[in-house]
Design a protein around this motif. Structure first.
Motif, PDB file in Angstrom:
ATOM      1  N   ASP A 100       0.842  -1.199   0.000  1.00  0.00           N
ATOM      2  CA  ASP A 100       0.000   0.000   0.000  1.00  0.00           C
ATOM      3  C   ASP A 100       0.877   1.249   0.000  1.00  0.00           C
ATOM      4  OD1 ASP A 100       0.749   0.746   2.754  1.00  0.00           O
ATOM      5  OD2 ASP A 100      -0.252  -1.134   3.248  1.00  0.00           O
ATOM      6  N   LYS A 101       0.239   2.398   0.213  1.00  0.00           N
ATOM      7  CA  LYS A 101       0.917   3.690   0.105  1.00  0.00           C
ATOM      8  C   LYS A 101       2.001   3.881   1.160  1.00  0.00           C
ATOM      9  CE  LYS A 101      -0.351   8.577  -0.272  1.00  0.00           C
ATOM     10  NZ  LYS A 101      -1.519   9.465  -0.027  1.00  0.00           N
ATOM     11  N   ASP A 102       2.047   3.081   2.192  1.00  0.00           N
ATOM     12  CA  ASP A 102       3.162   3.187   3.148  1.00  0.00           C
ATOM     13  C   ASP A 102       4.503   2.984   2.442  1.00  0.00           C
ATOM     14  OD1 ASP A 102       1.956   3.985   5.469  1.00  0.00           O
ATOM     15  OD2 ASP A 102       1.888   1.997   6.396  1.00  0.00           O
ATOM     16  N   ARG A 103       4.522   2.265   1.327  1.00  0.00           N
ATOM     17  CA  ARG A 103       5.778   2.088   0.580  1.00  0.00           C
ATOM     18  C   ARG A 103       6.265   3.434   0.043  1.00  0.00           C
ATOM     19  NH1 ARG A 103       6.860  -3.137   0.576  1.00  0.00           N
ATOM     20  NH2 ARG A 103       8.843  -2.540  -0.338  1.00  0.00           N
ATOM     21  N   PHE A 104       5.308   4.305  -0.320  1.00  0.00           N
ATOM     22  CA  PHE A 104       5.648   5.677  -0.759  1.00  0.00           C
ATOM     23  C   PHE A 104       5.954   6.558   0.453  1.00  0.00           C
ATOM     24  CE2 PHE A 104       3.915   9.995  -1.377  1.00  0.00           C
ATOM     25  CZ  PHE A 104       4.739  10.453  -2.395  1.00  0.00           C
ATOM     26  N   ARG A 105       5.063   6.520   1.466  1.00  0.00           N
ATOM     27  CA  ARG A 105       5.251   7.386   2.639  1.00  0.00           C
ATOM     28  C   ARG A 105       6.621   7.146   3.276  1.00  0.00           C
ATOM     29  NH1 ARG A 105      -0.029   5.196   4.041  1.00  0.00           N
ATOM     30  NH2 ARG A 105      -1.664   6.652   3.422  1.00  0.00           N
ATOM     31  N   ARG A 106       7.037   5.870   3.319  1.00  0.00           N
ATOM     32  CA  ARG A 106       8.250   5.502   4.065  1.00  0.00           C
ATOM     33  C   ARG A 106       9.442   5.198   3.161  1.00  0.00           C
ATOM     34  NH1 ARG A 106       5.373   1.752   8.830  1.00  0.00           N
ATOM     35  NH2 ARG A 106       3.601   3.136   9.107  1.00  0.00           N
ATOM     36  N   ASP A 107       9.332   5.522   1.886  1.00  0.00           N
ATOM     37  CA  ASP A 107      10.429   5.289   0.923  1.00  0.00           C
ATOM     38  C   ASP A 107      10.910   3.843   0.926  1.00  0.00           C
ATOM     39  OD1 ASP A 107      10.554   7.998   0.047  1.00  0.00           O
ATOM     40  OD2 ASP A 107      11.671   8.519   1.864  1.00  0.00           O
ATOM     41  N   LEU A 108       9.957   2.918   0.834  1.00  0.00           N
ATOM     42  CA  LEU A 108      10.329   1.494   0.877  1.00  0.00           C
ATOM     43  C   LEU A 108      10.621   0.932  -0.510  1.00  0.00           C
ATOM     44  CD1 LEU A 108       7.651   0.261   3.486  1.00  0.00           C
ATOM     45  CD2 LEU A 108      10.047   0.865   3.899  1.00  0.00           C
ATOM     46  N   GLY A 109      10.345   1.714  -1.568  1.00  0.00           N
ATOM     47  CA  GLY A 109      10.569   1.217  -2.930  1.00  0.00           C
ATOM     48  C   GLY A 109       9.464   0.280  -3.385  1.00  0.00           C
ATOM     49  N   GLN A 110       9.503  -0.125  -4.660  1.00  0.00           N
ATOM     50  CA  GLN A 110       8.526  -1.065  -5.219  1.00  0.00           C
ATOM     51  C   GLN A 110       7.092  -0.598  -4.962  1.00  0.00           C
ATOM     52  OE1 GLN A 110      11.001  -3.078  -6.920  1.00  0.00           O
ATOM     53  NE2 GLN A 110       9.789  -4.850  -6.298  1.00  0.00           N
ATOM     54  N   VAL A 111       6.863   0.713  -5.136  1.00  0.00           N
ATOM     55  CA  VAL A 111       5.542   1.261  -4.799  1.00  0.00           C
ATOM     56  C   VAL A 111       4.499   0.802  -5.818  1.00  0.00           C
ATOM     57  CG1 VAL A 111       4.242   3.346  -4.293  1.00  0.00           C
ATOM     58  CG2 VAL A 111       6.677   3.270  -3.773  1.00  0.00           C
ATOM     59  N   ALA A 112       4.743   1.111  -7.106  1.00  0.00           N
ATOM     60  CA  ALA A 112       3.764   0.735  -8.138  1.00  0.00           C
ATOM     61  C   ALA A 112       3.570  -0.781  -8.172  1.00  0.00           C
ATOM     62  CB  ALA A 112       4.229   1.244  -9.501  1.00  0.00           C
ATOM     63  N   GLU A 113       4.650  -1.513  -7.903  1.00  0.00           N
ATOM     64  CA  GLU A 113       4.578  -2.981  -7.909  1.00  0.00           C
ATOM     65  C   GLU A 113       3.606  -3.483  -6.833  1.00  0.00           C
ATOM     66  OE1 GLU A 113       7.283  -1.176  -8.117  1.00  0.00           O
ATOM     67  OE2 GLU A 113       8.457  -1.895  -9.819  1.00  0.00           O
ATOM     68  N   ALA A 114       3.590  -2.795  -5.704  1.00  0.00           N
ATOM     69  CA  ALA A 114       2.689  -3.210  -4.615  1.00  0.00           C
ATOM     70  C   ALA A 114       1.226  -2.989  -5.016  1.00  0.00           C
ATOM     71  CB  ALA A 114       3.022  -2.430  -3.347  1.00  0.00           C
ATOM     72  N   TYR A 115       0.952  -1.833  -5.639  1.00  0.00           N
ATOM     73  CA  TYR A 115      -0.417  -1.558  -6.097  1.00  0.00           C
ATOM     74  C   TYR A 115      -0.826  -2.614  -7.134  1.00  0.00           C
ATOM     75  CZ  TYR A 115      -0.580   3.145  -3.916  1.00  0.00           C
ATOM     76  OH  TYR A 115      -0.601   4.197  -3.033  1.00  0.00           O
ATOM     77  N   ARG A 116       0.100  -2.906  -8.052  1.00  0.00           N
ATOM     78  CA  ARG A 116      -0.165  -3.907  -9.091  1.00  0.00           C
ATOM     79  C   ARG A 116      -0.470  -5.269  -8.461  1.00  0.00           C
ATOM     80  NH1 ARG A 116      -1.720  -3.096 -13.738  1.00  0.00           N
ATOM     81  NH2 ARG A 116      -0.177  -1.467 -13.983  1.00  0.00           N
ATOM     82  N   GLU A 117       0.277  -5.616  -7.421  1.00  0.00           N
ATOM     83  CA  GLU A 117       0.073  -6.902  -6.736  1.00  0.00           C
ATOM     84  C   GLU A 117      -1.350  -6.992  -6.162  1.00  0.00           C
ATOM     85  OE1 GLU A 117       2.037  -9.529  -6.534  1.00  0.00           O
ATOM     86  OE2 GLU A 117       0.846 -10.658  -5.057  1.00  0.00           O
ATOM     87  N   ILE A 118      -1.803  -5.881  -5.544  1.00  0.00           N
ATOM     88  CA  ILE A 118      -3.171  -5.870  -5.002  1.00  0.00           C
ATOM     89  C   ILE A 118      -4.176  -6.065  -6.133  1.00  0.00           C
ATOM     90  CG2 ILE A 118      -4.947  -4.407  -3.911  1.00  0.00           C
ATOM     91  CD1 ILE A 118      -2.906  -5.514  -1.905  1.00  0.00           C
ATOM     92  N   LEU A 119      -4.019  -5.295  -7.209  1.00  0.00           N
ATOM     93  CA  LEU A 119      -4.961  -5.397  -8.331  1.00  0.00           C
ATOM     94  C   LEU A 119      -4.989  -6.820  -8.887  1.00  0.00           C
ATOM     95  CD1 LEU A 119      -6.889  -4.084 -10.332  1.00  0.00           C
ATOM     96  CD2 LEU A 119      -4.920  -3.386 -11.700  1.00  0.00           C
ATOM     97  N   GLU A 120      -3.813  -7.417  -9.047  1.00  0.00           N
ATOM     98  CA  GLU A 120      -3.761  -8.764  -9.627  1.00  0.00           C
ATOM     99  C   GLU A 120      -4.387  -9.792  -8.706  1.00  0.00           C
ATOM    100  OE1 GLU A 120       0.255  -9.415 -10.939  1.00  0.00           O
ATOM    101  OE2 GLU A 120      -0.040  -8.087 -12.673  1.00  0.00           O
ATOM    102  N   ARG A 121      -4.169  -9.642  -7.408  1.00  0.00           N
ATOM    103  CA  ARG A 121      -4.798 -10.608  -6.492  1.00  0.00           C
ATOM    104  C   ARG A 121      -6.320 -10.472  -6.529  1.00  0.00           C
ATOM    105  NH1 ARG A 121      -1.167 -11.620  -1.046  1.00  0.00           N
ATOM    106  NH2 ARG A 121       0.840 -11.200  -2.026  1.00  0.00           N
ATOM    107  N   LEU A 122      -6.811  -9.243  -6.639  1.00  0.00           N
ATOM    108  CA  LEU A 122      -8.268  -9.049  -6.690  1.00  0.00           C
ATOM    109  C   LEU A 122      -8.828  -9.630  -7.984  1.00  0.00           C
ATOM    110  CD1 LEU A 122      -8.827  -5.396  -5.381  1.00  0.00           C
ATOM    111  CD2 LEU A 122      -8.630  -7.519  -4.093  1.00  0.00           C
ATOM    112  N   GLN A 123      -8.142  -9.370  -9.094  1.00  0.00           N
ATOM    113  CA  GLN A 123      -8.667  -9.782 -10.391  1.00  0.00           C
ATOM    114  C   GLN A 123      -8.455 -11.256 -10.675  1.00  0.00           C
ATOM    115  OE1 GLN A 123      -6.674  -7.068 -13.052  1.00  0.00           O
ATOM    116  NE2 GLN A 123      -8.381  -5.625 -12.990  1.00  0.00           N
ATOM    117  N   GLY A 124      -7.302 -11.748 -10.254  1.00  0.00           N
ATOM    118  CA  GLY A 124      -6.937 -13.096 -10.656  1.00  0.00           C
ATOM    119  C   GLY A 124      -7.355 -14.158  -9.668  1.00  0.00           C
ATOM    120  N   GLY A 125      -7.831 -13.724  -8.527  1.00  0.00           N
ATOM    121  CA  GLY A 125      -8.136 -14.722  -7.507  1.00  0.00           C
ATOM    122  C   GLY A 125      -6.886 -15.444  -7.066  1.00  0.00           C
ATOM    123  N   GLN A 126      -5.736 -14.779  -7.329  1.00  0.00           N
ATOM    124  CA  GLN A 126      -4.469 -15.419  -6.994  1.00  0.00           C
ATOM    125  C   GLN A 126      -4.228 -15.310  -5.484  1.00  0.00           C
ATOM    126  OE1 GLN A 126      -1.220 -13.030  -8.073  1.00  0.00           O
ATOM    127  NE2 GLN A 126       0.313 -14.457  -7.356  1.00  0.00           N
TER     128      GLN A 126
END
Ligand code: TMP
Ligand code: ASP
Length: 241
Positions: A210-236
């Motif tokens: 989630d956005k804590d990756r941006f707030r806390r400079d953890l990197g892989q920000v867009a990748e985290a959002y993508r992961e959420i979207l894919e889990r929701l869509q893919g039932g993965q």
């Protein structure tokens, strides 16, 4: 559905008039801010991902009987919604200690709360969205007592629906923020439900998605959002490597 006048530009979204005065168009931007806009940045494709993620959650909630402003997605970054009279309260629901609650209580992040904690914040950027107690809520008179009771009931219902659903995707719903508005005498869920407004942790690794990756400079920000979207869509349900 044609965009007309820009009604409002926020930190992550723009709201446009459309021909029908009872509806609005929301455009989701890639801009990200934190700490009341002290920190600014862009997250690649965030607008499209948050539009899709919010649409997914609003559709799920509608099936479970929670009404929202969502009508349908219009394009990758655009959503058609009912026009609401926004109530200037941000409702935060927490299942696990994180963020400002960890600071307020002096508890470590990750402590599971015995029951959900609900907080109200005054939606006012010039004041930095301060926390409100019950007396503050009463004197501010942002909503009637009956409206506040409805908002609390709906917030708990949203929490129950999303928490159980996300468990099937191996995601912990740590906390989230909701906004409500009035429409034809009813209280309706508005705004968005996305990694900008929720904390999502991988249930196995506790990795932040989630956005804590941006707030806390953890990197892989867009990748985290993508992961959420894919889990929701893919039932993965799989765990990230
Ligand atoms: P907090 O721990 O910083 O108070 O945040 C609680 C939840 O509310 C978290 O899921 C992020 C969300 N949130 C927003 O959506 N907008 C905000 O401006 C803030 C501060 C938090
Ligand atoms: N969106 C908020 C801001 O810019 C804060 C946050 O999400 O952390 O102020």
């Amino acid at each position: 559905m044609e965009k007309r006048a820009l009604l409002y530009e926020g930190k992550a979204k723009m709201v446009y008039q459309v021909d029908d005065p009872d509806l609005c168009l929301i455009y989701f931007k890639d801009s990200a801010t934190a700490f009341n806009a002290l920190k600014k940045g862009e997250i690649a494709e965030k607008g499209a991902m948050n539009n899709a993620i919010s649409a997914h959650f609003f559709a799920l909630l509608a099936k479970e009987g929670v009404e929202s402003h969502f009508i349908r997605s219009l394009s990758q970054r655009e959503m058609l919604v009912r026009r609401l009279e926004i109530i200037k309260i941000e409702v935060v629901v927490r299942n696990i200690v994180a963020g400002s609650l960890a600071k307020r209580l002096g508890w470590p992040e990750g402590v599971v709360l015995a029951e959900p904690v609900i907080e109200h914040y005054y939606k006012d950027d010039s004041l930095g969205d301060p926390l409100l107690n019950d007396d503050h809520l009463r004197v501010l008179n942002l909503a009637t007592a009956a409206e506040l009771a409805t908002i609390t009931r709906l917030s708990k219902q949203v929490n129950a629906v999303l928490k159980h659903y996300l468990e099937t995707k191996n995601i912990l719903l740590v906390d989230f923020k909701l906004e409500f508005g009035r429409c034809l005498g009813k209280i309706i869920l508005g705004d968005e439900i996305s990694p900008d407004t929720c904390r999502f942790w991988d249930a196995t690794t506790k990795e932040k998605l989630d956005k804590d990756r941006f707030r806390r400079d953890l990197g892989q920000v867009a990748e985290a959002y993508r992961e959420i979207l894919e889990r929701l869509q893919g039932g993965q349900n799989s765990v990230q490597g």
